[in-house]
Enzyme design. Structure first.
Site, PDB file in Angstrom:
ATOM      1  N   GLY A 119       0.819  -1.207   0.000  1.00  0.00           N
ATOM      2  CA  GLY A 119       0.000   0.000   0.000  1.00  0.00           C
ATOM      3  C   GLY A 119       0.849   1.251   0.000  1.00  0.00           C
ATOM      4  O   GLY A 119       1.006   1.905   1.039  1.00  0.00           O
ATOM      5  N   SER A 121       1.568   3.559  -3.468  1.00  0.00           N
ATOM      6  CA  SER A 121       1.186   4.587  -4.437  1.00  0.00           C
ATOM      7  C   SER A 121      -0.222   5.122  -4.173  1.00  0.00           C
ATOM      8  O   SER A 121      -1.118   4.387  -3.757  1.00  0.00           O
ATOM      9  CB  SER A 121       1.252   4.017  -5.857  1.00  0.00           C
ATOM     10  OG  SER A 121       2.568   3.626  -6.179  1.00  0.00           O
ATOM     11  N   GLU A 237      13.574  -5.649  -3.529  1.00  0.00           N
ATOM     12  CA  GLU A 237      12.811  -5.617  -4.776  1.00  0.00           C
ATOM     13  C   GLU A 237      13.655  -5.070  -5.913  1.00  0.00           C
ATOM     14  O   GLU A 237      13.608  -5.578  -7.037  1.00  0.00           O
ATOM     15  CB  GLU A 237      11.560  -4.750  -4.597  1.00  0.00           C
ATOM     16  CG  GLU A 237      10.694  -4.714  -5.852  1.00  0.00           C
ATOM     17  CD  GLU A 237       9.585  -3.693  -5.780  1.00  0.00           C
ATOM     18  OE1 GLU A 237       8.471  -4.008  -6.230  1.00  0.00           O
ATOM     19  OE2 GLU A 237       9.833  -2.573  -5.302  1.00  0.00           O
ATOM     20  N   GLU A 350       8.978   8.690 -14.074  1.00  0.00           N
ATOM     21  CA  GLU A 350       8.942  10.115 -13.749  1.00  0.00           C
ATOM     22  C   GLU A 350       9.479  10.366 -12.344  1.00  0.00           C
ATOM     23  O   GLU A 350      10.278  11.290 -12.113  1.00  0.00           O
ATOM     24  CB  GLU A 350       7.503  10.646 -13.864  1.00  0.00           C
ATOM     25  CG  GLU A 350       6.967  10.705 -15.283  1.00  0.00           C
ATOM     26  CD  GLU A 350       6.565   9.339 -15.831  1.00  0.00           C
ATOM     27  OE1 GLU A 350       6.361   9.227 -17.052  1.00  0.00           O
ATOM     28  OE2 GLU A 350       6.462   8.380 -15.039  1.00  0.00           O
TER      29      GLU A 350
END
Length: 366
Positions: A119, A121, A237, A350
Site C-alpha cells: 500500500g 502509491s 525488490e 517520472e
C-alpha cells in the site's frame, strides 16, 4: 561455477518437470507449478539463500546468494505467484517486525500461504511515497485509517498489506510516515481491480480505506519511521528488478542479434539497446558490491530507470523486427506486452528521474 550455484542448478533439475524448457510457454502460467516451486524452494533453502535455515535460506554469503539469483533468472525459474510477499513484505517483517508479527506472518508470506499487497502509491502522489495523504489517527489502542491507494498489485487476492500512512502531519514529508500491517478483510476496505491492456500481468487495483480500524499492535517498525521501513525493504525488490530487466532485455534482443538480414537503419537502435543491457548488468553488480562493503552507491539509483526504459525499448525493437510473426509466439508476445508495465511498477520513471535529480545530482526541487 561456484558450489552453491551448482547445487542450485541440480535442485532445479530435480524439482522442475523434465520438459520444462520445451513447454515453457505452458508452464509459465501454471499456477500449481509456480506454487509448488515456491514451497520447494522455501523448504530446501533456495528461496532467499542468504537468509538463515528455517526461513527459506541456507545462510549463504551475499556473493554466493547473488550468483544463485542470477542463475535462477537465466534458467527462467517459475515466477512466484505473489512476488512482493517474498521480495518486499517478508524483508520488512524480518527487519522491523516484532517477534509476534514474525511468528504469525513471516513463514506464510515466504511460502506463499498468505499473499501481500504493498500500500504505497496514491492518486495524487503516484510513486512518490513522501507525498502520500492516507492518514492514520491513533485513538486509544487503534489506528483509524482513511484514504486511497492505487496501482496496488494483487490487492484483490491478498490477505495482508503493508500499508503506508501519514501519522504526523506536522512532521517533514519523509518523517511523518508509518507502516501498518493491514488485514485486507477488515471492515472499511474496498478493492477495485484496474483493467489493463495485458491480461497476463498480475492485477493492478485501487484500494479505498474508509475509517478502517487497525490495532496499534499492527505497527511495523517505530512510529513515524515508515520511510526507513520502505527504503530497506525495497532494496530487495530493486535487486530482483534489475536482474529481471537485464535478462528480459537480453532475451528480447537475441532474435535481432542472430538475424542475418537485420535492417541497416535499425542497427544503431540495436547497438544502443545492447549497450544499455550490458550497462544494467555491470551497474547492478557494482551496486551489489558497494552494498556488501557498506559503501555509498549513488549510481544504483539509475538502475530502475535505465532498466525499465531499456526493457521497453528492447521489447519494442523485438516486436518491430518480428512483425506479424510475433503473434505466433504467445510467450514472446506476452513478455513484450508485460514490458509496458515496467515504467510503473517499483516506482514510475517520472519519479525515478526526480529522485536522481534531487538526491544524486543535488538539483533544487523547483
Amino acid at each position: 561455477m561456484s558450489e552453491p550455484v551448482a547445487e542450485y542448478l541440480q535442485f532445479l533439475d530435480e524439482v522442475l518437470p523434465s520438459d520444462y524448457d520445451e513447454r515453457y510457454p505452458q508452464y509459465r502460467h501454471d499456477t500449481s507449478l509456480r506454487r509448488d516451486f515456491q514451497v520447494a524452494a522455501f523448504d530446501e533453502g533456495w528461496l532467499i539463500p542468504d537468509w538463515e535455515h528455517g526461513l527459506g535460506g541456507r545462510g549463504l554469503a551475499a556473493t554466493d546468494a547473488l550468483g544463485v539469483r542470477l542463475a535462477g533468472a537465466a534458467r527462467k525459474v517459475p515466477r512466484y505467484l505473489n512476488i512482493q510477499g517474498v521480495g518486499v513484505a517478508a524483508p520488512a517483517l524480518k527487519g522491523f517486525g516484532t517477534q509476534d508479527q514474525q511468528d504469525r506472518l513471516l513463514r506464510p508470506a515466504l511460502r506463499g500461504d498468505h499473499w501481500w499487497a504493498l500500500g504505497m502509491s496514491e492518486p495524487d502522489a503516484g510513486s512518490d511515497l513522501a507525498s502520500l495523504r492516507t492518514t492514520a489517527v491513533l485513538r486509544g489502542d487503534t489506528f483509524i485509517v482513511s484514504g486511497q491507494k492505487i496501482w496496488t498489485t494483487q490487492a484483490d487476492e491478498s490477505q495482508w498489506c503493508t500499508l503506508y500512512v501519514r501519522t504526523d502531519r506536522a512532521a517533514p514529508s519523509h518523517r511523518g510516515i508509518s507502516c501498518l500491517l493491514l488485514d485486507m478483510a477488515s471492515p472499511g476496505v474496498e478493492v477495485r481491480p484496474i483493467p489493463t491492456a495485458a491480461p497476463s500481468i498480475e492485477n493492478f487495483c485501487e484500494v479505498f480505506l474508509n475509517e478502517v480500524e487497525i490495532p496499534a499492535s499492527a505497527l511495523l517498525g517505530p512510529l513515524n519511521e515508515g520511510w526507513r521501513v520502505a527504503m530497506s525493504s525495497l532494496t530487495h525488490e530493486r535487486d530482483m528488478i534489475w536482474i529481471n530487466t537485464w535478462l528480459e532485455s537480453t532475451r528480447a534482443l537475441e532474435p535481432a542479434v542472430h538475424q542475418n538480414d537485420f535492417p541497416g537503419e535499425r542497427l544503431d537502435t540495436l547497438g544502443r539497446a545492447l549497450a544499455d543491457t550490458e550497462a544494467i548488468r555491470i551497474t547492478g553488480l557494482r551496486a551489489a558490491a558497494a552494498r556488501l562493503q557498506d559503501q555509498p552507491a549513488p549510481f544504483a539509483d539509475i538502475l530502475k530507470l535505465v532498466g525499465s526504459e531499456t526493457v521497453q525499448g528492447s521489447a519494442r525493437l523485438s516486436l518491430e523486427t518480428a512483425g506479424l510473426a510475433a503473434l505466433d509466439d504467445q510467450v514472446t508476445f506476452d513478455e513484450r506486452m508485460e514490458s509496458l508495465a515496467a515504467t510503473i511498477y517499483g516506482g514510475t520513471s517520472e519519479i525515478q528521474r526526480n529522485i536522481i535529480a534531487e538526491r544524486v545530482l543535488g538539483l533544487p526541487k523547483s
